[in-house]
Design a protein around this motif. Structure first.
Motif, PDB file in Angstrom:
ATOM      1  N   ARG A  33       0.821  -1.214   0.000  1.00  0.00           N
ATOM      2  CA  ARG A  33       0.000   0.000   0.000  1.00  0.00           C
ATOM      3  C   ARG A  33       0.852   1.259   0.000  1.00  0.00           C
ATOM      4  NH1 ARG A  33      -2.302   0.648   5.315  1.00  0.00           N
ATOM      5  NH2 ARG A  33      -0.372   1.747   5.606  1.00  0.00           N
ATOM      6  N   ASP A  34       1.913   1.277   0.791  1.00  0.00           N
ATOM      7  CA  ASP A  34       2.685   2.497   0.981  1.00  0.00           C
ATOM      8  C   ASP A  34       3.847   2.669   0.003  1.00  0.00           C
ATOM      9  OD1 ASP A  34       1.010   3.075   3.072  1.00  0.00           O
ATOM     10  OD2 ASP A  34       2.386   2.329   4.604  1.00  0.00           O
ATOM     11  N   CYS A  35       4.343   1.589  -0.542  1.00  0.00           N
ATOM     12  CA  CYS A  35       5.587   1.693  -1.310  1.00  0.00           C
ATOM     13  C   CYS A  35       5.438   1.461  -2.809  1.00  0.00           C
ATOM     14  CB  CYS A  35       6.612   0.702  -0.764  1.00  0.00           C
ATOM     15  SG  CYS A  35       7.099   1.068   0.924  1.00  0.00           S
ATOM     16  N   ILE A  36       4.554   0.622  -3.201  1.00  0.00           N
ATOM     17  CA  ILE A  36       4.483   0.252  -4.613  1.00  0.00           C
ATOM     18  C   ILE A  36       3.116   0.633  -5.156  1.00  0.00           C
ATOM     19  CG2 ILE A  36       4.705  -1.593  -6.288  1.00  0.00           C
ATOM     20  CD1 ILE A  36       6.225  -3.165  -4.098  1.00  0.00           C
ATOM     21  N   ARG A  37       3.110   1.596  -6.031  1.00  0.00           N
ATOM     22  CA  ARG A  37       1.865   2.034  -6.650  1.00  0.00           C
ATOM     23  C   ARG A  37       1.451   1.031  -7.732  1.00  0.00           C
ATOM     24  NH1 ARG A  37       0.693   5.085  -2.949  1.00  0.00           N
ATOM     25  NH2 ARG A  37       1.573   7.142  -2.729  1.00  0.00           N
ATOM     26  N   PRO A  38       0.149   0.830  -7.921  1.00  0.00           N
ATOM     27  CA  PRO A  38      -0.316  -0.105  -8.949  1.00  0.00           C
ATOM     28  C   PRO A  38       0.259   0.183 -10.335  1.00  0.00           C
ATOM     29  CG  PRO A  38      -2.138   0.534  -7.551  1.00  0.00           C
ATOM     30  CD  PRO A  38      -0.961   1.395  -7.157  1.00  0.00           C
ATOM     31  N   GLU A  39       0.398   1.456 -10.681  1.00  0.00           N
ATOM     32  CA  GLU A  39       0.930   1.797 -12.007  1.00  0.00           C
ATOM     33  C   GLU A  39       2.362   1.295 -12.171  1.00  0.00           C
ATOM     34  OE1 GLU A  39      -0.010   4.454  -9.797  1.00  0.00           O
ATOM     35  OE2 GLU A  39      -2.078   4.161 -10.383  1.00  0.00           O
ATOM     36  N   VAL A  40       3.141   1.316 -11.102  1.00  0.00           N
ATOM     37  CA  VAL A  40       4.539   0.861 -11.157  1.00  0.00           C
ATOM     38  C   VAL A  40       4.578  -0.642 -11.414  1.00  0.00           C
ATOM     39  CG1 VAL A  40       6.673   0.616  -9.820  1.00  0.00           C
ATOM     40  CG2 VAL A  40       5.356   2.737  -9.684  1.00  0.00           C
ATOM     41  N   ILE A  41       3.730  -1.382 -10.734  1.00  0.00           N
ATOM     42  CA  ILE A  41       3.684  -2.834 -10.929  1.00  0.00           C
ATOM     43  C   ILE A  41       3.250  -3.161 -12.349  1.00  0.00           C
ATOM     44  CG2 ILE A  41       2.527  -4.966 -10.215  1.00  0.00           C
ATOM     45  CD1 ILE A  41       2.351  -3.682  -7.382  1.00  0.00           C
ATOM     46  N   LEU A  42       2.202  -2.510 -12.813  1.00  0.00           N
ATOM     47  CA  LEU A  42       1.711  -2.763 -14.168  1.00  0.00           C
ATOM     48  C   LEU A  42       2.747  -2.373 -15.213  1.00  0.00           C
ATOM     49  CD1 LEU A  42      -1.962  -1.577 -13.681  1.00  0.00           C
ATOM     50  CD2 LEU A  42      -1.191  -3.931 -14.050  1.00  0.00           C
ATOM     51  N   ASP A  43       3.407  -1.240 -15.048  1.00  0.00           N
ATOM     52  CA  ASP A  43       4.448  -0.818 -15.983  1.00  0.00           C
ATOM     53  C   ASP A  43       5.597  -1.817 -16.017  1.00  0.00           C
ATOM     54  OD1 ASP A  43       3.024   1.431 -16.726  1.00  0.00           O
ATOM     55  OD2 ASP A  43       4.182   2.813 -15.458  1.00  0.00           O
ATOM     56  N   ALA A  44       6.004  -2.323 -14.855  1.00  0.00           N
ATOM     57  CA  ALA A  44       7.094  -3.289 -14.797  1.00  0.00           C
ATOM     58  C   ALA A  44       6.719  -4.577 -15.531  1.00  0.00           C
ATOM     59  CB  ALA A  44       7.468  -3.597 -13.344  1.00  0.00           C
ATOM     60  N   SER A  56       8.400  -5.886 -19.131  1.00  0.00           N
ATOM     61  CA  SER A  56       8.999  -7.221 -19.151  1.00  0.00           C
ATOM     62  C   SER A  56       8.395  -8.096 -20.242  1.00  0.00           C
ATOM     63  CB  SER A  56       8.815  -7.901 -17.798  1.00  0.00           C
ATOM     64  OG  SER A  56       9.494  -7.178 -16.799  1.00  0.00           O
ATOM     65  N   GLY A  57       7.500  -7.526 -21.032  1.00  0.00           N
ATOM     66  CA  GLY A  57       6.940  -8.255 -22.163  1.00  0.00           C
ATOM     67  C   GLY A  57       5.594  -8.910 -21.907  1.00  0.00           C
ATOM     68  N   PHE A  58       4.940  -8.558 -20.839  1.00  0.00           N
ATOM     69  CA  PHE A  58       3.646  -9.141 -20.523  1.00  0.00           C
ATOM     70  C   PHE A  58       2.504  -8.183 -20.855  1.00  0.00           C
ATOM     71  CE2 PHE A  58       6.544 -11.270 -17.614  1.00  0.00           C
ATOM     72  CZ  PHE A  58       6.152 -12.593 -17.738  1.00  0.00           C
ATOM     73  N   GLU A  59       1.353  -8.768 -21.165  1.00  0.00           N
ATOM     74  CA  GLU A  59       0.113  -8.015 -21.144  1.00  0.00           C
ATOM     75  C   GLU A  59      -0.286  -8.021 -19.680  1.00  0.00           C
ATOM     76  OE1 GLU A  59      -2.687  -9.965 -23.657  1.00  0.00           O
ATOM     77  OE2 GLU A  59      -1.496  -9.637 -25.451  1.00  0.00           O
ATOM     78  N   ALA A  60      -0.564  -6.875 -19.111  1.00  0.00           N
ATOM     79  CA  ALA A  60      -0.790  -6.802 -17.674  1.00  0.00           C
ATOM     80  C   ALA A  60      -2.161  -6.247 -17.348  1.00  0.00           C
ATOM     81  CB  ALA A  60       0.285  -5.932 -17.032  1.00  0.00           C
ATOM     82  N   GLY A  61      -2.695  -6.745 -16.270  1.00  0.00           N
ATOM     83  CA  GLY A  61      -3.979  -6.258 -15.792  1.00  0.00           C
ATOM     84  C   GLY A  61      -4.044  -6.327 -14.278  1.00  0.00           C
ATOM     85  N   ARG A  62      -5.024  -5.671 -13.742  1.00  0.00           N
ATOM     86  CA  ARG A  62      -5.210  -5.632 -12.292  1.00  0.00           C
ATOM     87  C   ARG A  62      -6.691  -5.800 -11.984  1.00  0.00           C
ATOM     88  NH1 ARG A  62      -5.331  -0.238  -8.791  1.00  0.00           N
ATOM     89  NH2 ARG A  62      -5.445  -1.131  -6.718  1.00  0.00           N
ATOM     90  N   ARG A  63      -6.982  -6.667 -11.028  1.00  0.00           N
ATOM     91  CA  ARG A  63      -8.346  -6.834 -10.533  1.00  0.00           C
ATOM     92  C   ARG A  63      -8.351  -6.471  -9.057  1.00  0.00           C
ATOM     93  NH1 ARG A  63     -10.075 -12.717 -12.540  1.00  0.00           N
ATOM     94  NH2 ARG A  63      -8.276 -13.152 -11.255  1.00  0.00           N
ATOM     95  N   ILE A  64      -9.416  -5.854  -8.620  1.00  0.00           N
ATOM     96  CA  ILE A  64      -9.556  -5.497  -7.219  1.00  0.00           C
ATOM     97  C   ILE A  64     -10.672  -6.344  -6.631  1.00  0.00           C
ATOM     98  CG2 ILE A  64     -10.052  -3.650  -5.582  1.00  0.00           C
ATOM     99  CD1 ILE A  64      -8.971  -1.695  -7.713  1.00  0.00           C
ATOM    100  N   GLU A  65     -10.348  -7.072  -5.568  1.00  0.00           N
ATOM    101  CA  GLU A  65     -11.312  -7.930  -4.894  1.00  0.00           C
ATOM    102  C   GLU A  65     -11.729  -7.299  -3.574  1.00  0.00           C
ATOM    103  OE1 GLU A  65     -12.574 -10.774  -6.072  1.00  0.00           O
ATOM    104  OE2 GLU A  65     -11.381 -10.694  -7.895  1.00  0.00           O
ATOM    105  N   LEU A  66     -13.003  -7.319  -3.305  1.00  0.00           N
ATOM    106  CA  LEU A  66     -13.563  -6.800  -2.059  1.00  0.00           C
ATOM    107  C   LEU A  66     -13.202  -5.342  -1.808  1.00  0.00           C
ATOM    108  CD1 LEU A  66     -12.801  -9.869   0.225  1.00  0.00           C
ATOM    109  CD2 LEU A  66     -14.937  -9.373  -0.971  1.00  0.00           C
ATOM    110  N   GLY A  67     -12.810  -4.650  -2.845  1.00  0.00           N
ATOM    111  CA  GLY A  67     -12.466  -3.244  -2.721  1.00  0.00           C
ATOM    112  C   GLY A  67     -11.143  -2.957  -2.039  1.00  0.00           C
ATOM    113  N   ILE A  68     -10.398  -4.012  -1.664  1.00  0.00           N
ATOM    114  CA  ILE A  68      -9.139  -3.777  -0.944  1.00  0.00           C
ATOM    115  C   ILE A  68      -7.962  -4.612  -1.431  1.00  0.00           C
ATOM    116  CG2 ILE A  68     -10.211  -2.951   1.177  1.00  0.00           C
ATOM    117  CD1 ILE A  68      -9.830  -5.729   2.357  1.00  0.00           C
ATOM    118  N   PHE A  69      -8.208  -5.741  -2.095  1.00  0.00           N
ATOM    119  CA  PHE A  69      -7.126  -6.613  -2.529  1.00  0.00           C
ATOM    120  C   PHE A  69      -6.871  -6.442  -4.015  1.00  0.00           C
ATOM    121  CE2 PHE A  69      -9.112  -8.883   1.056  1.00  0.00           C
ATOM    122  CZ  PHE A  69      -8.014  -8.953   1.901  1.00  0.00           C
TER     123      PHE A  69
END
Length: 65
Positions: free
Chosen positions: A28-39, A43-56
């Motif tokens: 939560r405090d150190c790694i922003r979602p955009e940084v993870i997705l950009d990485a 690295s050659g992946f199609e990337a996505g993010r899902r949010i479960e229960l509004g917190i995960f």
């Protein structure tokens, strides 16, 4: 606070709850979602993010074809 408490109730392990608390605060405090997705994308992946229960966040990377 809530997620580690739920983890402790489900597992009966204070250590697991402590580890989850550390993970939660670090992510939560150190790694922003955009940084993870950009990485993942850089690295050659199609990337996505899902949010479960509004917190995960679940990050998914698939090899580009």
């Amino acid at each position: 606070r809530i997620a580690p408490a739920i983890i402790r109730m489900r597992t009966g392990s204070q250590r697991t709850a402590d580890l989850f608390r550390y993970y939660w605060e670090t992510t939560r405090d150190c790694i922003r979602p955009e940084v993870i997705l950009d990485a993942l994308r850089e690295s050659g992946f199609e990337a996505g993010r899902r949010i479960e229960l509004g917190i995960f966040s679940e990050y998914v990377g698939r090899v580009k074809h």
